[in-house]
Design a protein around this motif. Structure first.
Motif, PDB file in Angstrom:
ATOM      1  N   GLU A 205      15.613 -32.656 -13.582  1.00  0.00           N
ATOM      2  CA  GLU A 205      15.514 -31.308 -12.845  1.00  0.00           C
ATOM      3  C   GLU A 205      15.511 -30.154 -13.999  1.00  0.00           C
ATOM      4  N   HIS A 206      14.815 -29.177 -13.494  1.00  0.00           N
ATOM      5  CA  HIS A 206      15.055 -28.017 -14.833  1.00  0.00           C
ATOM      6  C   HIS A 206      16.231 -27.316 -14.968  1.00  0.00           C
ATOM      7  N   ARG A 207      17.007 -27.363 -13.661  1.00  0.00           N
ATOM      8  CA  ARG A 207      18.381 -26.990 -13.735  1.00  0.00           C
ATOM      9  C   ARG A 207      19.129 -27.485 -14.509  1.00  0.00           C
TER      10      ARG A 207
ATOM     11  N   GLU B 207      13.927 -17.764  -7.588  1.00  0.00           N
ATOM     12  CA  GLU B 207      14.262 -18.557  -8.527  1.00  0.00           C
ATOM     13  C   GLU B 207      12.949 -18.842  -9.486  1.00  0.00           C
ATOM     14  N   ARG B 208      11.796 -19.008  -8.891  1.00  0.00           N
ATOM     15  CA  ARG B 208      10.565 -19.131  -9.604  1.00  0.00           C
ATOM     16  C   ARG B 208       9.448 -18.415  -9.148  1.00  0.00           C
TER      17      ARG B 208
ATOM     18  N   GLU C 299      12.498 -18.430 -13.416  1.00  0.00           N
ATOM     19  CA  GLU C 299      11.499 -19.330 -14.124  1.00  0.00           C
ATOM     20  C   GLU C 299       9.917 -18.744 -13.738  1.00  0.00           C
TER      21      GLU C 299
ATOM     22  N   ASP D 220      10.845 -27.923  -8.962  1.00  0.00           N
ATOM     23  CA  ASP D 220      12.102 -28.044  -9.968  1.00  0.00           C
ATOM     24  C   ASP D 220      12.327 -29.289 -10.820  1.00  0.00           C
TER      25      ASP D 220
END
Length: 166
Positions: free
Chosen positions: A160-162, A1-2, A75, A152
């Motif tokens: 949260e970035h989400r 995810e990152r 990301e 995150d």
């Protein structure tokens, strides 16, 4: 995810702009070849990742956050050194074994245009220790952003970035 990327190329060249000699030295040519071989592929991959992320953001929402062919947003955070490695290498050029120093001087790697090659070939302890100190200093200056990226969350709001992506 990152994806956390630690680059070795400064985002902007520090110091005065040097005039370009009429013909590049072998040191300059080999330095640019190594830089292209190692770094241009990385930056091309990052551009591709950005394009895929942009494309996915324009598609209608897909189940489970997956896009076509299982593509998903990743990301990326890129950290680059503040100081130019060629300038640092030039300060440590005398640490290179004599035979290699003569070869590098003959190739033009000791002049300002050829320092890039020297920065790729120099593995002496004084140089590597200075690079480690530089990396630590640069990371500490961006500590909050790095921790937020890894954990995150947004540095400014703690969100949260989400939540931003959804």
């Amino acid at each position: 995810e990152r994806l956390l990327v630690v680059g070795v190329r400064t985002s902007t060249r520090s110091g005065p702009v040097l005039p370009v000699p009429a013909a590049p030295t072998f040191g300059q040519i080999f330095g640019f070849m190594l830089d292209t071989l190692f770094m241009d592929g990385l930056y091309a991959d990052l551009e591709r990742l950005e394009s895929i992320n942009d494309l996915l953001s324009r598609l209608p929402a897909c189940g489970e956050g997956q896009g076509p062919r299982g593509l998903r947003r990743i990301e990326a955070m890129v950290i680059v050194p503040r100081d130019d490695f060629g300038d640092i290498a030039a300060r440590h050029a005398a640490e290179v074994p004599r035979a290699l120093r003569v070869l590098l001087r003959t190739m033009g790697a000791h002049n300002p245009g050829g320092r890039k090659l020297l920065s790729y070939l120099l593995f002496e302890s004084g140089y590597t220790r200075e690079l480690i100190r530089l990396g630590y200093r640069d990371a500490m200056e961006r500590r909050d952003a790095i921790e937020a990226f890894i954990s995150d969350r947004d540095v400014r709001s703690g969100e949260e970035h989400r939540a931003e992506a959804e």
